[in-house]
Design an enzyme around this catalytic site. Structure first.
Site, short mmCIF file in Angstrom:
data_model
loop_
_atom_site.label_atom_id
_atom_site.label_comp_id
_atom_site.label_asym_id
_atom_site.label_seq_id
_atom_site.Cartn_x
_atom_site.Cartn_y
_atom_site.Cartn_z
CE LYS A 97 69.99 -20.82 52.62
NZ LYS A 97 68.39 -21.30 53.03
NE ARG A 165 60.84 -21.02 50.96
CZ ARG A 165 61.28 -20.20 51.15
NH1 ARG A 165 62.14 -19.56 51.28
NH2 ARG A 165 60.32 -19.15 49.72
CB THR A 255 68.81 -11.89 53.58
OG1 THR A 255 67.55 -10.97 54.81
CG2 THR A 255 69.03 -13.63 53.79
#
Length: 319
Positions: A97, A165, A255
């Site tokens: 994702k 990121r 998670t």
């Protein structure tokens, strides 16, 4: 398709080596047949550890007839190119994702997969954990009365400066990386009619991408959601549902490790109850869902596209 799904992995990202490859190797329904990297030595090291042949370059893997499906853990900005290439090669796809960096591209890939009779699934794992189905049942049974609102947050400690990121050209930023989770939770519990009322995306000092954000959403019926996320914060992974007669709180929501004992906190006027569930491996559950989609020749696409549109709307509101 009968027998194990033969999987090729395009890229040796951390999540592939740390979570997905061990799960593919452990599943009786999947077989790792190839691992591709731009670096031949890296492909060889990963293949030696988890099985399959090492392939230098992603295109070479897609040419292998023995590959039924591919897993794509590449940076988000590369997803569209390689997911499309995999679908064009007749491979089913499980992609990290977000599936792409905007809803238009996501919709095109989902349409292509549907037209080709192939499974295309985005790797949002928490939705496959049974704890969230149990929460849905509690809400449906009226455990907290009428559902009024949701609050959800996912934040993680600061990432290294070199982390992808932080790189806008690779599709980095907190929204697609961690903001996706609480936004998906809002969709999961409040339904597809969510619209963005307001959003704020903030860049940390010296960063080229957003490192935190907050979003306010609503449904046509007047339910609201408040979502918070960030990649320079103390760890937090939770959501809370408020109703007319109580509330439900879920910690370590997105998670949890496979051995984590899931707890649902139910708060009502009569007191507080802890509902404990059996541990569940959501990575293995995700792979099982992907295998089922491969064998069916399709994968549910509605929430993936709605999620992509929400991400676009958040970006637009915050611009």
């Amino acid at each position: 398709m009968s027998g194990a799904v033969r999987v090729g992995v395009i890229g040796c990202a951390d999540i592939a080596v740390r979570r997905m490859l061990p799960a593919f190797a452990a599943s009786p329904d999947t077989e790792i047949v190839a691992v591709a990297s731009r670096s031949a030595p890296k492909a060889q090291r990963v293949a030696a550890r988890f099985g399959g042949r090492a392939v230098r370059g992603y295109a070479g893997l897609l040419e292998l007839e023995e590959v039924d499906a591919v897993y794509v853990p590449l940076p988000a900005a590369l997803h569209e190119r390689w997911v499309r290439a995999a679908l064009d090669a007749g491979k089913h796809v499980l992609a990290e994702k977000p599936l792409t960096t905007n809803a238009t591209r996501t919709g095109r890939l989902l349409d292509l997969a549907r037209d080709r009779g192939l499974a295309l699934m985005e790797n949002v794992m928490f939705v496959h954990h049974p704890r969230h189905a149990a929460v849905r049942r509690l809400v449906a049974e009226g455990a907290i009365g009428e559902l009024r609102s949701l609050s959800a947050a996912f934040t993680v400690p600061a990432l290294p400066d070199t982390d992808i990121r932080h790189r806008p050209e690779l599709g980095g930023g907190a929204l697609g990386d961690v903001g996706l989770y609480p936004l998906r939770a809002a969709l999961h519990f409040l339904g597809p009619g969510l619209e963005v009322v307001g959003a704020e995306l903030t860049r940390g000092s010296g960063r080229e991408v957003e490192t935190s954000g907050a979003v306010l959403l609503r449904t046509r019926e007047g339910r609201t959601a408040q979502v918070t996320f960030g990649i320079e914060h103390a760890y937090l992974s939770r959501y809370e549902l408020w109703g007319s007669e109580g509330r439900i709180t879920v910690d370590r929501a997105f998670t949890p490790p496979a051995d984590h004992v899931p707890v649902i906190e139910l708060h009502r006027a009569g007191g507080h109850e802890q509902i404990r569930l059996a541990p569940h491996d959501q990575v293995a559950a995700t792979i099982a869902a992907f295998v089922a989609s491969v064998r069916a020749g399709a994968a549910p696409a509605g929430e993936t596209l709605r999620q992509a549109r929400l991400l676009d709307d958040v970006s637009g509101r915050a611009a």
